[in-house]
Every structure is written in structure tokens, then in C-alpha cells.
Motif scaffolding. Structure first.
Motif, mmCIF file in Angstrom:
data_model
loop_
_atom_site.group_PDB
_atom_site.id
_atom_site.type_symbol
_atom_site.label_atom_id
_atom_site.label_comp_id
_atom_site.label_asym_id
_atom_site.label_seq_id
_atom_site.Cartn_x
_atom_site.Cartn_y
_atom_site.Cartn_z
ATOM 1 N N UNK A 113 0.814 -1.214 0.000
ATOM 2 C CA UNK A 113 0.000 0.000 0.000
ATOM 3 C C UNK A 113 0.851 1.270 0.000
ATOM 4 N N UNK A 114 2.157 1.129 -0.134
ATOM 5 C CA UNK A 114 3.026 2.301 -0.149
ATOM 6 C C UNK A 114 3.273 2.881 1.224
ATOM 7 N N UNK A 115 3.155 2.046 2.257
ATOM 8 C CA UNK A 115 3.402 2.480 3.634
ATOM 9 C C UNK A 115 4.802 2.020 4.029
ATOM 10 N N UNK A 116 5.613 2.962 4.524
ATOM 11 C CA UNK A 116 7.014 2.671 4.816
ATOM 12 C C UNK A 116 7.304 2.515 6.297
ATOM 13 N N UNK A 117 6.406 3.019 7.138
ATOM 14 C CA UNK A 117 6.613 2.997 8.584
ATOM 15 C C UNK A 117 5.378 2.426 9.252
ATOM 16 N N UNK A 118 5.589 1.460 10.138
ATOM 17 C CA UNK A 118 4.482 0.939 10.931
ATOM 18 C C UNK A 118 4.749 1.290 12.384
ATOM 19 N N UNK A 119 3.825 2.029 12.996
ATOM 20 C CA UNK A 119 3.966 2.363 14.408
ATOM 21 C C UNK A 119 3.605 1.132 15.250
ATOM 22 N N UNK A 120 4.498 0.189 15.201
ATOM 23 C CA UNK A 120 4.388 -1.092 15.895
ATOM 24 C C UNK A 120 5.780 -1.715 15.860
ATOM 25 N N UNK A 121 6.113 -2.612 16.760
ATOM 26 C CA UNK A 121 5.230 -3.240 17.743
ATOM 27 C C UNK A 121 5.055 -2.426 19.015
ATOM 28 N N UNK A 122 3.925 -2.666 19.684
ATOM 29 C CA UNK A 122 3.706 -2.131 21.028
ATOM 30 C C UNK A 122 4.545 -2.993 21.972
ATOM 31 N N UNK A 123 5.499 -2.358 22.666
ATOM 32 C CA UNK A 123 6.353 -3.126 23.588
ATOM 33 C C UNK A 123 6.045 -2.779 25.042
ATOM 34 N N UNK A 124 4.903 -2.135 25.268
ATOM 35 C CA UNK A 124 4.485 -1.842 26.636
ATOM 36 C C UNK A 124 4.264 -3.155 27.392
ATOM 37 N N UNK A 125 4.753 -3.190 28.616
ATOM 38 C CA UNK A 125 4.558 -4.358 29.482
ATOM 39 C C UNK A 125 3.273 -4.123 30.252
ATOM 40 N N UNK A 126 2.199 -4.809 29.841
ATOM 41 C CA UNK A 126 0.879 -4.509 30.409
ATOM 42 C C UNK A 126 0.686 -5.219 31.752
#
Length: 938
Positions: A113-126
Motif C-alpha cells: 500500500x506504499x506504507x514505509x513505517x508501521x507504528x508497531x510493535x507495542x512493547x508496553x509491558x501490560x
């Protein structure tokens, strides 16, 4: 670059593909005039986002880096894209292979889809179950395990050059408020932060992590000033200098109330830059922010070197992303590229490895013995699906109830007689922050069921749901399925009945005794599983050609409908229903419809019962008919060898039309039939027609008195199976239908394999065969089509059996597994091998003992592409069951090509069944995907 262009690179603006022309013009202006460095896309559609991305890139002097929040895939923001499991489900995995594939697959979708950055992974320790915004977005509460899974996801994404951005630094896992609405506080001391919140960043940064998103948090141990982390120089210094991160830093969205409440547009951007961030995400006023930054540069509040360093990192990242070469996103092919079979396989495999067994009293799971077991399935909760119950029904007879608080009393009463109740509880799968709590009504209902039934609970819900659900501990078995997803439902049913083993471990603590890391293992016991073609090395696009073959047969009038099932390597991967149950085209064929199997009865009834007798030493196949059947003595059948009869080369005539001898010029002869069932006329022929008590003796005598063929050569004949029925029933002292059900079908879970289906199933589940104008003068529905079997009352050794494709596949799989199925050995492997072996190939007879085999030359029952070890049988009504041990393939084709007229031979002339078999073998791929078989039974 000019200073203005450099500053523009620092901004990542929110873009939408569903806001229309005015928004499009605003973004265009920012691209052209403010030279912004990137866009973060939110809601819209894939095709429109592709169009806008192409447009914006075309008008940008420096290529834009496009970002999205795609924590569980593009579906987090966009419909019509694939929705992967939530991170908490991945947290239940015990190794990182699938986590890597997960990251890679999401990365591939982004790149498409032409997306270069993924704001992931979530590394928060829940570590806080009451966390309102992280929860299931986290991989769990154990820092080491979260780090392992997150690192694998990161490596997978970055393997396809999509930048992974770990978030939310320094750690949003132990908060009870949402930074979208306020500024949450994390008040732990530094030593705790080092061990928990900061642990993933320290480790993943060493593995090549490309980006970090800095959260809007108040963390006094890092910055006692109360300044939000995203605007805190101390926080960024910790990230850069102590942790050693050298990639791109991104602010969390600057429109969130965690910062926007106290900092106005422009000023918040300036503070974020001063703190040391590289990219300003969701800036609300780029022009004003740039002006503020320029003023700060002039005033010496920001060093130009700071700006240059950020721009250099941004440009280096763009080069790594491949932005030095302009690409065009083709919108017309997005649908196929973003909804791939390989993603479905991965989804299934993740659930198969993740689902966690928490209670298993007395080894309830897997449910092994199915004989005499009454099982019900009840579903309750939000977004309930009947699919779980449908999957359970593939293994045995299961009664389905859908709970509402209005029908509770009715269900409780109905469940009283059941041995097991499988309770499927659902919560919303819309997003991870939807409520996971089980309602008080369902809790009460659960408690009441547990008082009267053995209860198996499957939770299609967040594991935190167990915190306020003590009633779950009353279950005999408790399975955590994690999400309300069709693959989760399929996997749960397979674990319950042992097609898969349970392997997962809890990623979070869910109350005593369910601590983080808890989980019980079970082993797969060898029942058929259900998966996707690519998982077993079959090309789905090739298999889809089967649809056209069946539809062409229906268009040509070869059959009104059909069931087609294909299994490979113990997995049913194609099970489709076509057309209608009859030529009137009113009722579509469904998986639960029963077909008349015709001559498949031979290998489904007579052959297995003979196998048993051979193994018990009661029958020797190389002895004669006269040895076992006294009536044969003194006849020309006395010296016929059983093995030769079963291989169709004993000299028996192919067929005797017994029913014609009961007719005189189309009318029933006196004494042969009654219109009501009575002592003298006990055998049901069809509705309102019963044959005389001694019909069986008459037929037997007619066979024994018949002439033999002049030479012993291969000629297919039904007649021997009338005789075998006599031998089997005398030796076992039990009717054929009761005997086979008790010995084989009931323990197999093949409950639809029955004689006399009308005694068990409603007529609307039984597919009609011929509209018989000459003999029974009625539409044959629920009564055997074969006239000879009908004269015997519907039970014969050669015909009379009905079944669905799914249950017939279990029988064929058992044969292919050399007599073993679901941990039960029905026959010795030596016996099975002998029966399926070609007996007289040297005389050009392809047959096994009862089983048909591939043709030796010319046309025959198969496509000619199957192995010599394959075996099966076809049926007059338009049926075929075939198994190939070499390729581990089971193929079932059920139709009623005799409806409305048995003279219809188009199914044969079109070679429909063999064409389908050809396609199956063409679909075999030499190289299976590396992870395709993960999650399958051994």
C-alpha cells in the motif's frame, strides 16, 4: 536543502482517504509549500489511500515517508484488509517463528500500500489489567517474553524494509488512564522501570530497531518536572545515551490531550524538537510550528546541528525504505494482495499455537471416546457466531443452542440429558479496547450449567475476562481462545476433539491459579483437521478451478448439485457445496445433507466387517463360499473363492434385476408387496411399500441358482455382497446396520453414515435420488436407490448407506492411516495393506479386496495421475471416495446424478469426477511454505 525544506522533513501530518476534496487540497498544499517529510494515514479505504499516496508522492520534491498504525495489520485503520491476531494473542506463543512471520506479513501489506513505517510493535509491558488503552495491544506482562516476541515482529517487518517503531516509550503498560484524553502518570522508581518498562527498549535497540515512539506520560523517576515524556529532554537523553538507541524518534500524536491540553499548536512542536525528537507526528499547524522553530534557532534555543542530525536520520531512513526510486501503487490489484491465503494460513497457525488450556480435569480434553456421548454446544455473549458449533459438528453429533437471557430456562431444561456442554463465550472483536467482561447474566447461566452438566468452556475473549469470572473455574475444561475470530473458532473445536494439541501459555496473569506463563498441554490424537490448501502444499488458485468443473456439470444437467471434499496430510482443505438437492432448484446443498452412497457401501460396510472377521480368524479369504455358506453347497457357487469374489473375477454375473420378477406389465405381482408394514411384509421398500418376509431368501436362492460366466475374468458384480451379508450377520449374530454403526461409525464420530436415514434425520437433510416411474412409482428420498437393496428393506452389503462428505472422509482417512484413527486402532496395518493391494494385476484385474484401484491402462475410475497404492470406490448415484497414501490425499465427491432420472449418464460422459481429481494433483506444489505446517497434528 534550504532551512525551510529541512524543517519540513520533521513533520508527519495526519492524512485521511475518506475526507474528500478539501482535505486533499490541504495535504497537497502542505506537501508543495511546506515540504513536509511524511504522512500518517488514518481511516478510509485501501484503494483511495493508494490513489492519494500516488498523488502526494508525485507532488513532493523529496519523497514522503508514509506511516500507519498497523499493530495487527492495516485492518487497524482500513476495511477490506486482513486482520491479524491482536498482540496479546501472539504473547501466548512459545517460540518466535510465527511472530517473525506475523511481522513480515504485516510489513508486506504495508509495502503493497506504499506504507514505509508501521507504528508497531507495542512493547508496553501490560501489568495493569485496568489499563484502558493498551491491554490486548501488548504482548503481555513478562518483560523477557514480550521482548522476544516484539523483537521477532520487528525483524519480520524490517526484513521487507518497513520501519518498525516500538512504542510507547518509556512504557505505557501500567497506567489507568488514556493519554488520548489526559496525561497518565507512571510513578514507579527507576529500578522498577529498568527491570520492566525499559527492558524491551534496551534489548531491541541492539537488534536494529528502526524507530521509537515517545509517549505522552508523566514519569517522575525520569523527569521530575512533570513534563510529558514526549517533550522531555531527560526522557530523550535516556533513550539516546543510556539505552543507546540511534534510530528515528517519533512523538506520539501531538493532538492527543496528554500534551494538547497544556501546549498549543506550534508550541508543542517546538517543545518536542527541543526535547530531541526527530519526527513530529500529527502536527496540527505546520506553518506556525516552523515559524516557532525558526525563532528558537535565531534565539539560540535550538542548535542547527540538532536539526541537521534529525534530517540526516530521516533522509537515511528514506533511502533504506527504498524511496530513492519512485514507485506507483496499483490500486486495481490491492484486493488480492492484501487478502492472501498465506495470511489466512498464518492467522490459523497463530491461533493453533497460542490457544491455552487452563483447566483439564480428569483429562477431559481431547474428547476421545465419542460412542454413546451426548454433546451440546451453547454460545453466548457479544457478536456470537454459529461457526464454532458448526466446527464441533464436524467431529460428532452436537446439538446447538444460542443463549439469550430470554431462553435461559428453556436451554437449561434441554441440556439436562447431555454428557458434555461446550460453552462458547464471546466478546467483541472490533478492537482490543472493547470491554472484555463477561456479563452477570452469562456468569449466572454458566454456574447453573456447571451444576448439572460436565462443562467445557471456550473463551473467545481477552484473558483478563477471567479476573471477574470465577464461575469459569467450575468447568471440567477451560480453553482460552483469545479472540472472536473464525480461525480461533476452528482451532478451538480441533483442540477439543484432538485434531490439534493445546500449546499456548498465558501472556498475562488472570487471577489464581492462572498466573502469567500458565498453560496445560495436550497431544493431537490424529483426527482430521481443517486448514487452508497452502498449509498442506496445494495451490488454492488451481483448486478453485474445481468450482468451474462442477458448475459446468450442473449447467449440462449432469447433476443438480454436489458436495466435494479434499483432505491432504490429515487436513480438510476444500469442502464446498454446489447447486441444489434436486432438479427443482429450490433448496441449496449444505454440508449436513446426506447422499445415497450406492456402491461405496461395499468398502464402507462389507469390507471393514470382513476385515474384522479375517483378523479374528473367523474367515479365510482363500477358502470357498461353500465353506462358510451352507446354502451354497451343491450349487455352482460352492467352490467360488472369497478373494476372487471380492476382486470381481469369480465368474458371478454383474447384476440380476430381481425387482423385475416382482412386476407384471408394470404392476406389482400379488404376494410380493404390502401397503402397510406387518409381520408378513416387514421390509420397507419406499414410502407405503413393503416387501414380503421371505424376500431375502428368495434373492439368495436366485443368486445361487444363477449361471456363472463362461470364463473367470474381471467383471464387476454386486451379487457376492448379498452373500457376504448373509455370512457376516450369521457369524456376528447381529444385523449389518447395527453391527457397522457399533463397531466403526459411532467411535469414528461418523454419525451421518447410516442405513435408514429417515429414522434418524429429518427428511429435509436427505438428498432425493430418482423419481422412480417404473418400480416404486415415487420420488426416492431417504430410501435406498438400489432396487435390490430396497427389496431387502434398505440394508444390504452392496448398497443402502447414506452419508455426508465429511463423515465419509473420516473412514477413508482411517484406511489411509492403515487402520488407525483418533488414537484407536480399528484394523491391523497388515490387514489394511492386504485389502487395498491389487490382487490379480497379472491377469489385468486392477481390483483389491473389495476396493477399487487405479486403472492399469485406458479409462477407469481415476484420472490416471494417482499412485498405484491409491484405492477407493465409486457409486451408481454419482459418488466417489478415493484415497492416495503417497500424496496423503482423500477425495470425496457426492452427487445425485440420478435425479430426476437414472438414465442420465452425463456425469460419466463429462468425466466430472476424474477432471476434479486431475486438478487436485495439478495443485500439488513441490515446495511447502516454511511455516505452513506449524500448528498441524503430527
Amino acid at each position: 536543502m534550504s532551512l525551510d525544506e529541512k524543517l519540513g522533513q520533521l513533520f508527519m501530518v495526519a492524512a485521511y482517504s475518506n475526507k474528500g476534496p478539501e482535505h486533499e487540497r490541504e495535504i497537497q498544499q502542505l506537501v508543495k509549500e511546506e515540504h513536509i517529510g511524511g504522512l500518517i494515514f488514518f481511516q478510509g479505504s485501501p484503494k483511495e489511500q493508494a490513489r492519494l499516496t500516488n498523488l502526494y508522492q508525485l507532488n513532493s520534491s523529496t519523497p514522503l515517508m508514509i506511516a500507519m498504525d498497523a499493530e495487527w495489520g492495516l485492518a487497524m485503520r482500513l476495511p477490506e484488509t486482513f486482520k491479524f491476531p491482536w498482540p496479546i494473542t501472539l504473547g501466548a506463543l512459545q517460540d518466535t517463528v510465527l511472530a517473525y512471520e506475523y511481522g513480515k506479513a504485516i510489513g508486506e501489506h504495508c509495502k503493497t500500500l506504499g506504507v514505509h513505517i508501521n507504528f508497531a510493535p507495542v512493547v508496553d509491558i501490560n501489568t495493569n489489567p485496568k489499563n484502558p488503552i493498551i491491554g490486548a495491544r501488548s504482548f503481555g506482562e513478562d518483560p523477557e517474553h514480550v521482548t522476544r516476541i516484539a523483537a521477532a515482529v520487528m525483524r519480520g517487518m524490517q526484513s521487507v524494509h518497513v520501519l518498525a517503531v516500538a512504542k510507547h516509550f518509556p512504557g505505557h503498560g501500567d497506567t489507568d488512564s488514556d493519554s488520548h484524553k489526559t496525561l497518565p502518570s507512571v510513578s514507579h522508581p527507576m529500578d522498577r522501570l529498568e527491570k520492566v518498562e525499559l527492558y524491551p527498549y534496551k534489548n531491541i535497540s541492539k537488534s536494529g530497531l528502526g524507530g521509537v515512539m515517545v509517549a505522552h506520560l508523566n514519569v517522575p523517576a525520569i523527569d521530575p518536572s512533570g513534563k510529558p515524556s514526549s517533550l522531555s529532554p531527560a526522557t530523550l537523553k535516556l533513550l539516546r545515551e543510556q539505552i543507546g538507541f540511534d534510530g528515528l524518534t517519533f512523538t506520539d500524536a501531538l493532538n492527543m490531550q496528554g500534551v494538547a491540553r497544556d501546549y498549543k499548536p506550534g508550541m508543542v512542536d517546538l517543545e518536542a524538537i527541543k526535547a530531541g525528537n526527530d519526527v513530529l507526528v500529527f502536527s496540527q499547524d505546520v506553518k506556525l510550528a516552523k515559524a516557532k522553530i525558526k525563532e528558537a534557532l535565531k534565539a539560540g534555543l535550538i542548535d542547527t546541528a540538532h536539526i541537521n542530525a534529525s534530517v540526516k536520520r530521516i533522509l537515511a531512513a528514506k533511502y533504506w525504505m527504498g524511496l530513492s526510486t519512485k514507485t506507483h501503487i496499483e490500486g486495481s490489484t490491492l484486493a488480492t494482495k492484501l487478502l492472501r491465503e498465506k495470511d489466512q494460513i498464518l492467522n490459523h497457525n497463530i491461533f493453533a499455537e497460542a490457544q491455552t488450556l487452563l483447566i483439564n480435569k480428569n483429562k477431559t480434553l481431547p474428547v476421545k471416546k465419542l460412542a454413546d456421548l451426548k454433546i451440546a454446544c451453547v454460545t453466548a455473549g457479544n457478536e456470537v457466531s454459529p461457526y464454532f458449533a458448526e466446527m464441533l459438528k464436524k467431529y460428532t453429533q452436537v446439538e446447538y443452542f444460542d443463549y439469550t437471557n430470554k431462553n435461559e430456562e428453556e436451554i437449561i431444561a434441554a441440556l439436562a440429558d447431555y454428557d458434555y456442554v461446550v460453552l462458547g463465550l464471546y466478546t467483541s472483536n472490533a478492537n482490543p479496547w472493547k470491554s472484555y467482561k463477561i456479563s452477570s447474566e452469562i456468569r449466572r447461566f454458566t454456574r447453573r450449567i456447571a451444576l448439572q452438566n460436565k462443562l467445557i468452556i471456550t473463551l473467545f475473549a481477552n484473558p483478563y475476562s477471567l479476573l471477574d469470572f470465577p464461575e469459569a473455574r467450575d468447568a471440567e475444561a477451560l480453553l482460552m481462545a483469545y479472540q472472536n475470530d473464525p480461525d480461533a473458532e476452528s482451532v478451538a473445536a480441533q483442540i477439543i476433539f484432538g485434531a490439534l494439541g493445546a500449546k499456548g501459555r498465558l501472556p498475562v496473569s488472570a487471577g489464581e491459579p492462572f498466573e502469567v506463563g500458565f498453560g496445560l498441554n495436550t497431544q493431537a490424537i490424529g483426527r482430521l483437521g481443517y486448514h487452508y490448501p497452502g498449509a498442506v502444499g496445494l495451490d488454492v488458485n488451481t483448486l478453485n478451478r474445481i468450482d468451474g468443473i462442477v458448475k459446468e456439470a450442473m449447467n449440462q444437467g449432469a447433476t443438480p448439485g454436489a458436495q466435494v471434499l479434499i483432505a491432504r496430510k490429515g487436513q480438510v482443505i476444500y469442502h464446498k457445496n454446489f447447486g441444489y438437492i434436486d432438479s427443482k432448484k429450490k433448496t441449496p446443498v449444505r454440508s449436513e445433507h446426506l447422499y445415497d452412497l450406492a456402491s461405496i457401501t461395499k468398502i464402507a460396510v462389507s469390507v471393514p466387517l470382513l476385515m474384522s472377521l479375517v483378523e479374528e480368524g473367523k474367515i479365510n479369504l482363500d477358502k470357498t463360499l461353500g465353506y462358510y455358506l451352507p446354502e451354497a453347497k451343491g450349487t455352482n457357487k460352492e467352490d467360488l473363492v472369497l478373494r476372487e469374489i471380492l476382486a470381481h473375477q469369480s465368474g458371478l454375473k454383474p447384476w440380476i434385476p430381481f425387482y423385475l420378477e416382482t412386476l407384471d406389465q408394470g404392476k406389482y405381482k400379488e404376494g410380493y408387496y404390502g401397503k402397510e408394514r406387518s409381520f408378513d411384509y416387514p421390509n420397507v421398500v419406499s414410502e407405503g411399500l413393503y416387501s414380503q418376509r421371505y424376500m431375502r431368501d428368495t434373492i439368495l436362492k436366485r443368486i445361487l441358482d444363477s449361471d456363472l460366466l463362461p470364463t473367470k475374468e474381471y467383471r464387476y458384480s454386486d451379487l457376492g455382497y448379498y452373500l457376504f451379508m448373509q455370512i457376516i450377520e450369521r457369524m456376528e449374530g447381529q444385523p449389518l446396520d447395527e453391527l457397522i454403526h457399533e463397531k466403526l461409525y459411532e467411535p469414528l464420530g461418523a454419525n451421518t453414515m447410516v442405513y435408514h436415514p429417515l429414522q434418524i434425520f429429518p427428511i429435509d437433510l436427505i438428498v432425493p435420488t430418482e423419481d422412480d416411474k417404473t418400480f416404486r412409482r415415487s420420488l426416492i428420498r431417504g430410501y435406498v436407490h438400489d432396487q435390490g437393496a430396497a427389496l431387502l428393506g434398505g440394508v444390504a452389503g452392496h448398497a443402502g448407506l447414506f452419508s455426508t462428505a465429511n463423515d465419509l472422509a473420516k473412514l477413508m482417512q482411517m484406511y489411509m492411516q492403515k487402520g488407525e484413527y483418533a488414537g484407536v486402532r480399528y484394523f491391523d496395518s497388515v490387514t489394511v495393506n492386504e485389502f487395498i493391494r491389487c490382487q490379480y494385476c497379472q491377469t489385468k484385474n486392477r481390483r483389491g479386496i473389495g476396493f477399487d484401484k487405479p486403472q492399469l491402462e485406458g479409462p477407469g475410475p481415476t484420472c490416471g495421475c494417482v499412485s498405484d497404492r491409491s484405492f477407493g470406490h465409486s457409486g451408481f448415484t454419482g459418488t466417489l471416495a478415493w484415497a492416495d497414501p503417497d500424496e496423503q490425499i482423500v477425495y470425496i465427491f457426492l452427487s445425485n446424478r440420478v435425479n430426476p432420472d437414472a438414465e442420465n449418464r452425463k456425469l460419466l460422459s463429462l468425466s466430472t469426477r476424474t477432471k476434479i481429481q486431475e486438478v487436485i494433483y495439478e495443485a500439488i506444489q513441490n515446495d511447502d511454505p516454511a511455516t505452513a505446517l506449524i500448528g498441524l497434528a503430527p
